[in-house]
Design an enzyme around this catalytic site. Structure first.
Site: not given
Ligand SMILES: *Cc1c(COP(=O)(O)O)cnc(C)c1O
Length: 424
Positions: A133, A209, A234-235, A383
């Protein structure tokens, strides 16, 4: 036509049967999802738990409005980052006193990457991955610069599926390896224990991560012998937009770790207001300044829900949902050249599936207009995140049916689907 209809009805019925037998089915009722929406983007922003609004309202009206400054003690505000860290620990294979809530994931990555590299003085290389990312790579550039010396910044080596491999870049110059456990685009998952072992063999430290892992797949940081980790809340954890990151540091490193951002909430005696910094013991030294208490209220509400969840059930259902999606895409979407990018092998698959398709952007916009929310990652990936707490097998069936219709009718060609917003 009739035969087809019967076939498909049977298969949707099979999906409904799977839902009826789903041990996690009752969790769906604990979320506020708009009617008519199939939400397959919980890997970017988790859905809203029903209990969250009331919890945040309580913090605003009662703890802030009535308690005012007294709430730092009376409502446990000061201790909240530690207390919520303890509740994330079981989700990632961490022990007591090993997790604290941080700031944004980007900031926390900087905190731990510098602290890790400082534990390997003299080594001048940081390893990461080209497909990581981007914020991780951007933050590492600053780490390289900060820890460089007169001879220049630390060197960066990026691994890639097409080479170089991890084995090829590891040597006695490597201080730290920073990898994302589940890749944000492809959903490919690393073998955490095996990668960590290789990194340690080279004498380097391992930073994981966990943004696309926590709440999506079981993680065992201590079992893998890892050194540092950070992740999003928050995912898959459903903490709410902007809810802060968490930081994990293996107990053996905590007393020697020196994070770069040394704020008063990480001080050993913050209320002595001294002029010199002295790091607090344990994970507290990774804290920086005043925590985002309204965001933490949302995270706390979502962790109430996670306290009840069996992660083995989450993993089993996640694999069922992604297997089903992959099988339906294979059998129904092949005529449009849709390619599955996510690994088919369970051991290396996270909880999302990425499809490569030309014109992915307008196709995703057309899907969203029909109520199937996923997202697009350029240049050509669409996705879909599968969050077992609120996505059903019937949702997967319906999503593929709608995607097939959009491809067959080419309804995605309508001009409105090609306009781009600031966020894709
Ligand atoms: C989502 C994500 C981030 C987000 O970082 P923020 O600072 O919260 O914006 C970082 N790294 C990875 C791997 C991610 O998936």
């Amino acid at each position: 036509m009739t035969a087809n209809l019967t076939d498909s009805q049977t298969t949707r019925l099979a999906c409904e049967d799977l839902d009826a037998a789903d041990p996690l089915a009752s969790f769906r009722g604990r979320f506020d999802l708009p009617p008519g929406v199939i939400y397959l983007d919980g890997n970017s922003l988790g859905a809203l738990p029903k209990a969250t609004a009331a919890r945040i309202q309580h913090v605003v009206i009662q703890e802030w409005g009535v308690g005012l400054i007294r709430s730092w003690n009376d409502a446990g505000w000061f201790d909240k980052p530690r207390a919520l860290g303890e509740r994330i620990a079981p989700l990632i294979g961490a022990g007591p006193g090993e997790v604290v809530i941080g700031d944004s994931t980007s900031v926390s990555l900087f905190q731990v990457a510098v602290a890790a590299a400082r534990l390997r003085p003299g080594r001048r290389v940081i390893v990461s991955e080209r497909d990581n990312f981007p914020t991780d790579l951007y933050m590492l550039e600053s780490v390289q610069e900060l820890l460089g010396d007169a001879s220049g910044a630390l060197e960066r080596r990026l691994i890639h599926d097409d080479g170089p491999s991890l084995d090829e870049v590891l040597d006695e110059d490597v201080a730290v390896v920073v990898l994302t456990h589940v890749n944000y685009r492809t959903g490919r998952m690393y073998d955490m224990a095996e990668v960590t072992r290789k990194v340690h063999e080279a004498g380097a430290l391992m930073v994981w991560d966990l943004c696309h892992s926590v709440g999506a797949v079981p993680v065992d940081l201590n079992g893998a012998g890892a050194d540092f980790a950070i992740g999003c809340t928050y995912k898959y954890l459903n903490g709410g937009p902007g809810s802060p990151s968490f930081i994990w540091v293996a107990e053996r490193h905590q007393s020697s770790a020196r994070p770069p951002l040394t704020g008063w909430h990480g001080h050993a005696r913050p209320f002595e207001f001294g002029v010199e910094y002295a790091p607090a013991a344990g994970m507290t030294r990774f804290r920086i300044g005043t925590p985002q208490l309204l965001s933490l209220a949302g995270l706390e509400a979502s962790l109430d829900l996670w306290d009840e969840v069996d992660l083995a059930q989450v993993r089993a259902k996640s694999l069922q949902l992604t297997d089903l999606f992959i099988a339906l895409v294979d059998s129904r979407l092949a005529p449009w050249g849709v390619e599955i990018v996510t690994p088919r092998e369970h051991a290396v698959r996270g909880s999302q599936v990425a499809l490569r398709v030309a014109d992915g952007y307008p196709i995703m916009q057309a899907l969203i207009e029909r109520g199937v929310i996923g997202d697009f990652r350029g240049p050509d990936l669409i996705r879909f995140g599968f969050t077992p707490l609120y996505v059903s097998h019937a949702d997967v069936w319906d999503a593929v049916e709608i995607l097939e219709d959009i491809l067959a009718t080419e309804s995605w060609r309508a001009e409105r689907f090609s306009r781009r917003g600031a966020v894709t």
